[in-house]
Design a protein around this motif. Sequence first.
Motif, PDB file in Angstrom:
ATOM      1  N   MET A   1       0.842  -1.173   0.000  1.00  0.00           N
ATOM      2  CA  MET A   1       0.000   0.000   0.000  1.00  0.00           C
ATOM      3  C   MET A   1       0.894   1.245   0.000  1.00  0.00           C
ATOM      4  N   SER A   2       0.538   2.225  -0.791  1.00  0.00           N
ATOM      5  CA  SER A   2       1.336   3.436  -0.865  1.00  0.00           C
ATOM      6  C   SER A   2       1.021   4.363   0.304  1.00  0.00           C
ATOM      7  N   LYS A   3       1.968   5.216   0.607  1.00  0.00           N
ATOM      8  CA  LYS A   3       1.788   6.191   1.661  1.00  0.00           C
ATOM      9  C   LYS A   3       0.910   7.320   1.133  1.00  0.00           C
ATOM     10  N   PHE A   4      -0.038   7.747   1.934  1.00  0.00           N
ATOM     11  CA  PHE A   4      -0.919   8.838   1.524  1.00  0.00           C
ATOM     12  C   PHE A   4      -0.232  10.175   1.768  1.00  0.00           C
ATOM     13  N   ARG A   5      -0.485  11.116   0.874  1.00  0.00           N
ATOM     14  CA  ARG A   5       0.050  12.464   1.023  1.00  0.00           C
ATOM     15  C   ARG A   5      -0.868  13.268   1.939  1.00  0.00           C
ATOM     16  N   LYS A   6      -0.296  14.267   2.610  1.00  0.00           N
ATOM     17  CA  LYS A   6      -1.080  15.117   3.512  1.00  0.00           C
ATOM     18  C   LYS A   6      -2.230  15.780   2.755  1.00  0.00           C
ATOM     19  N   LYS A   7      -1.966  16.161   1.523  1.00  0.00           N
ATOM     20  CA  LYS A   7      -2.992  16.799   0.693  1.00  0.00           C
ATOM     21  C   LYS A   7      -4.205  15.879   0.525  1.00  0.00           C
ATOM     22  N   GLU A   8      -3.970  14.590   0.395  1.00  0.00           N
ATOM     23  CA  GLU A   8      -5.074  13.637   0.229  1.00  0.00           C
ATOM     24  C   GLU A   8      -5.909  13.530   1.502  1.00  0.00           C
ATOM     25  N   TYR A   9      -5.251  13.613   2.648  1.00  0.00           N
ATOM     26  CA  TYR A   9      -5.997  13.628   3.913  1.00  0.00           C
ATOM     27  C   TYR A   9      -6.886  14.867   4.007  1.00  0.00           C
ATOM     28  N   ILE A  10      -6.354  16.001   3.585  1.00  0.00           N
ATOM     29  CA  ILE A  10      -7.123  17.255   3.610  1.00  0.00           C
ATOM     30  C   ILE A  10      -8.346  17.143   2.702  1.00  0.00           C
ATOM     31  N   ILE A  11      -8.149  16.625   1.503  1.00  0.00           N
ATOM     32  CA  ILE A  11      -9.257  16.505   0.547  1.00  0.00           C
ATOM     33  C   ILE A  11     -10.304  15.516   1.061  1.00  0.00           C
ATOM     34  N   ALA A  12      -9.861  14.395   1.615  1.00  0.00           N
ATOM     35  CA  ALA A  12     -10.805  13.429   2.177  1.00  0.00           C
ATOM     36  C   ALA A  12     -11.601  14.076   3.311  1.00  0.00           C
ATOM     37  N   HIS A  13     -10.939  14.843   4.159  1.00  0.00           N
ATOM     38  CA  HIS A  13     -11.626  15.546   5.245  1.00  0.00           C
ATOM     39  C   HIS A  13     -12.681  16.493   4.675  1.00  0.00           C
ATOM     40  N   LEU A  14     -12.298  17.263   3.666  1.00  0.00           N
ATOM     41  CA  LEU A  14     -13.249  18.189   3.042  1.00  0.00           C
ATOM     42  C   LEU A  14     -14.477  17.449   2.515  1.00  0.00           C
ATOM     43  N   LEU A  15     -14.267  16.303   1.895  1.00  0.00           N
ATOM     44  CA  LEU A  15     -15.394  15.571   1.314  1.00  0.00           C
ATOM     45  C   LEU A  15     -16.248  14.867   2.372  1.00  0.00           C
ATOM     46  N   VAL A  16     -15.635  14.421   3.452  1.00  0.00           N
ATOM     47  CA  VAL A  16     -16.400  13.730   4.501  1.00  0.00           C
ATOM     48  C   VAL A  16     -17.111  14.735   5.407  1.00  0.00           C
ATOM     49  N   VAL A  17     -16.383  15.753   5.870  1.00  0.00           N
ATOM     50  CA  VAL A  17     -16.923  16.710   6.838  1.00  0.00           C
ATOM     51  C   VAL A  17     -17.616  17.887   6.145  1.00  0.00           C
ATOM     52  N   GLY A  18     -17.058  18.321   5.018  1.00  0.00           N
ATOM     53  CA  GLY A  18     -17.650  19.427   4.267  1.00  0.00           C
ATOM     54  C   GLY A  18     -16.961  20.763   4.478  1.00  0.00           C
ATOM     55  N   HIS A  19     -16.067  20.850   5.470  1.00  0.00           N
ATOM     56  CA  HIS A  19     -15.349  22.101   5.728  1.00  0.00           C
ATOM     57  C   HIS A  19     -14.093  21.810   6.528  1.00  0.00           C
ATOM     58  N   ILE A  20     -13.178  22.788   6.540  1.00  0.00           N
ATOM     59  CA  ILE A  20     -11.934  22.658   7.299  1.00  0.00           C
ATOM     60  C   ILE A  20     -11.348  24.046   7.530  1.00  0.00           C
ATOM     61  N   SER A  21     -10.636  24.196   8.638  1.00  0.00           N
ATOM     62  CA  SER A  21      -9.899  25.425   8.929  1.00  0.00           C
ATOM     63  C   SER A  21      -8.405  25.089   8.993  1.00  0.00           C
ATOM     64  N   SER A  22      -7.577  26.120   8.993  1.00  0.00           N
ATOM     65  CA  SER A  22      -6.133  25.898   9.087  1.00  0.00           C
ATOM     66  C   SER A  22      -5.763  25.204  10.391  1.00  0.00           C
ATOM     67  N   PHE A  23      -6.420  25.585  11.484  1.00  0.00           N
ATOM     68  CA  PHE A  23      -6.131  24.950  12.770  1.00  0.00           C
ATOM     69  C   PHE A  23      -6.398  23.446  12.706  1.00  0.00           C
ATOM     70  N   GLU A  24      -7.518  23.060  12.096  1.00  0.00           N
ATOM     71  CA  GLU A  24      -7.827  21.627  11.962  1.00  0.00           C
ATOM     72  C   GLU A  24      -6.794  20.925  11.085  1.00  0.00           C
ATOM     73  N   ALA A  25      -6.397  21.555   9.996  1.00  0.00           N
ATOM     74  CA  ALA A  25      -5.408  20.954   9.093  1.00  0.00           C
ATOM     75  C   ALA A  25      -4.078  20.736   9.806  1.00  0.00           C
ATOM     76  N   ILE A  26      -3.687  21.704  10.633  1.00  0.00           N
ATOM     77  CA  ILE A  26      -2.422  21.580  11.356  1.00  0.00           C
ATOM     78  C   ILE A  26      -2.531  20.547  12.473  1.00  0.00           C
ATOM     79  N   SER A  27      -3.578  20.643  13.270  1.00  0.00           N
ATOM     80  CA  SER A  27      -3.686  19.767  14.445  1.00  0.00           C
ATOM     81  C   SER A  27      -4.003  18.322  14.084  1.00  0.00           C
ATOM     82  N   LYS A  28      -4.796  18.082  13.058  1.00  0.00           N
ATOM     83  CA  LYS A  28      -5.182  16.715  12.704  1.00  0.00           C
ATOM     84  C   LYS A  28      -4.227  16.053  11.718  1.00  0.00           C
ATOM     85  N   TYR A  29      -3.687  16.840  10.778  1.00  0.00           N
ATOM     86  CA  TYR A  29      -2.910  16.256   9.684  1.00  0.00           C
ATOM     87  C   TYR A  29      -1.494  16.811   9.568  1.00  0.00           C
TER      88      TYR A  29
END
Length: 95
Positions: free
Chosen positions: A1-29
């Motif tokens: 399995m390939s390693k996921f890029r941080k950008k892919e985590y951000i996009i998945a979060h956007l699609l699952v949750v519907g929104h994101i802030s910089s604080f969430e991007a830094i603290s979660k990913y």
Amino acid sequence: MSKFRKKEYIIAHLLVVGHISSFEAISKYRHTRLSTVIHELRHAGAAIRTVDEPHVGGSHARYHVIDPSTVRNALSPKMLINVDTLMSAANDPDY
């Protein structure tokens, strides 16, 4: 399995949750360049809206997905597969 890029985590979060802030991007990913990801997605045709959220000492941006299909259409086939895998894991309690 390939390693996921941080950008892919951000996009998945956007699609699952519907929104994101910089604080969430830094603290979660541990992703410190959220505005760059949003810029690249918008440039590729994704419909994302910015909302300023005031707080003590100033305000910060929260990015909201207007139309998830435009985000998915902005992704390369490989990135779409990776994002779909992350989204499946996010919705699977046994993962």
